[in-house]
Design an enzyme around this catalytic site. Structure first.
Site, PDB file in Angstrom:
ATOM      1  N   ARG A 150     -14.928  -6.109   0.104  1.00  0.00           N
ATOM      2  CA  ARG A 150     -14.238  -5.767   1.369  1.00  0.00           C
ATOM      3  C   ARG A 150     -13.566  -4.399   1.223  1.00  0.00           C
ATOM      4  NH1 ARG A 150      -8.727  -4.341   2.786  1.00  0.00           N
ATOM      5  NH2 ARG A 150      -8.283  -5.074   4.874  1.00  0.00           N
ATOM      6  N   GLY A 184     -11.058  -1.735   3.296  1.00  0.00           N
ATOM      7  CA  GLY A 184     -10.137  -1.707   4.425  1.00  0.00           C
ATOM      8  C   GLY A 184     -10.066  -0.347   5.077  1.00  0.00           C
ATOM      9  N   THR A 202       0.863  -1.186   0.000  1.00  0.00           N
ATOM     10  CA  THR A 202       0.000   0.000   0.000  1.00  0.00           C
ATOM     11  C   THR A 202       0.896   1.232   0.000  1.00  0.00           C
ATOM     12  OG1 THR A 202      -1.851  -1.044   1.118  1.00  0.00           O
ATOM     13  CG2 THR A 202      -1.547   1.297   1.566  1.00  0.00           C
TER      14      THR A 202
HETATM   15  N1  ASP Z   1      -4.199  -1.430   5.002  1.00  0.00           N
HETATM   16  C1  ASP Z   1      -4.475  -2.035   3.734  1.00  0.00           C
HETATM   17  C2  ASP Z   1      -5.796  -2.749   3.799  1.00  0.00           C
HETATM   18  O1  ASP Z   1      -6.069  -3.424   4.780  1.00  0.00           O
HETATM   19  C3  ASP Z   1      -3.429  -2.998   3.274  1.00  0.00           C
HETATM   20  C4  ASP Z   1      -1.997  -2.603   3.528  1.00  0.00           C
HETATM   21  O2  ASP Z   1      -1.718  -1.511   3.978  1.00  0.00           O
HETATM   22  O3  ASP Z   1      -1.120  -3.427   3.228  1.00  0.00           O
HETATM   23  O4  ASP Z   1      -6.551  -2.668   2.861  1.00  0.00           O
END
Ligand code: ASP
Length: 313
Positions: free
Chosen positions: A211, A213, A183
């Site tokens: 989903r 996040g 990310t």
């Molecule tokens: N925080 C992001 C999510 O859960 C993923 C990540 O930061 O790696 O969608």
């Protein structure tokens, strides 16, 4: 408003583990993004402009899990989330589960600037994108061969437990085995003393369709308040949302130095919900705090007085 604030930009390229063959690409990617943001600040641009420029660059880089190169969900599709927020008036724009927008951070910017609402998801977000003048891309245009291969392998292997959104992995459990994140996010401070924060992601690998996040949620994936700090987070979204990590870190920075605030927020994430993640934090005055409890987090920063961005993984 002062015109003498020091300038600063910090970017991250995600928490989790980075395979050793990809370390150089991650380091180069975050350094280039920090430089892209710095050029904007140095030319007199706003913190919002700098964060948008840095993140758009990372979205275009197939190495990272945002824009082109995003993780695929269980259906083999890209669904991206993004947030942009500014610290002067606390305006924000956000989108979730978009499939046909090449640079979700640019859509978040236009929503922040021009839309009566703050947050759109799915097909409605794509309709807003069109109304705001964006050309939609084919969903397949964002799927890289490497991500398709990874998805094919995961599907052939079934759905491993660590790809489920719950329960969370127990702290200390084989972090190396967890799927890489990548990310992206950025925080910036401009000459007028304003802060901005942004985060963009394809979400967790093999997530269930629909989903959403933490990354696109104000207070979770990012937060900006000129009176506190700008923060961008990364990591296990289901844990980050439960402690509203970005806002928590910003609040901690009211009474703690930037680094201590970042570390205290990550410690809270681990202690309260067994969570994993990382964050970058930038205070007025260009004080930087970076912390993570995953194996790695790609990061880069540049502030007044430095001749180029420094990057680390
Ligand atoms: N925080 C992001 C999510 O859960 C993923 C990540 O930061 O790696 O969608």
């Amino acid at each position: 408003m002062s015109s003498s604030s020091p300038l600063a930009i910090v970017v991250h390229g995600g928490a989790w583990s980075i395979p050793s063959r990809e370390l150089d690409a991650h380091r180069a990617g975050v350094a280039a993004a920090a430089e892209a943001g710095w050029q904007v600040l140095d030319a007199g641009g706003s913190a919002l402009d700098a964060v948008e420029a840095a993140i758009a660059r990372l979205e275009d880089d197939p190495v990272f899990n945002a824009g082109a190169g995003s993780n695929l969900n269980r259906d083999g599709r890209v669904q991206m989330d993004a947030l942009l927020m500014e610290g002067a008036q606390l305006r924000a724009g956000a989108v979730a589960a978009v499939e046909r927008v090449a640079n979700p951070i640019r859509l978040a910017r236009q929503i922040l600037e021009r839309d009566p609402h703050l947050y759109y998801a799915g097909a409605a977000a794509e309709a807003r994108a069109q109304a705001l003048g964006f050309a939609l891309c084919a969903p397949e245009a964002l799927v890289t061969p490497a991500q398709r291969q990874r998805w094919l392998e995961a599907r052939a292997a079934g759905a491993p437990a660590e790809f489920e959104s719950a329960p969370l992995p127990v702290r200390g459990q084989a972090i190396d085995a967890l799927p890489a994140g990548d990310t992206v996010g950025a925080v910036a401070l401009d000459a007028a003393g304003h802060l901005a924060a942004g985060t963009s992601t394809g979400g967790t690998f093999f997530k269930l369709p629909g989903r959403i996040g933490d990354s696109s949620l104000p207070g979770c994936g990012g937060y900006a308040d000129d009176e506190l700090a700008a923060v961008s987070t990364t990591g296990w979204g289901e844990s980050i949302m439960r402690v509203t990590l970005a806002r928590l870190a910003a609040d901690f920075s009211r009474h703690l130095p930037a680094r201590a605030a970042a570390e205290a927020a990550i410690a809270h994430l681990a202690r309260r919900v067994g969570g994993y993640g990382g964050l970058i934090l930038l205070r007025p005055g260009a004080e930087i705090g970076i912390a993570w409890n995953t194996r790695q987090m790609a990061r880069a920063w540049r502030r007044s007085g430095m001749h180029s961005a420094r990057a680390a993984v």
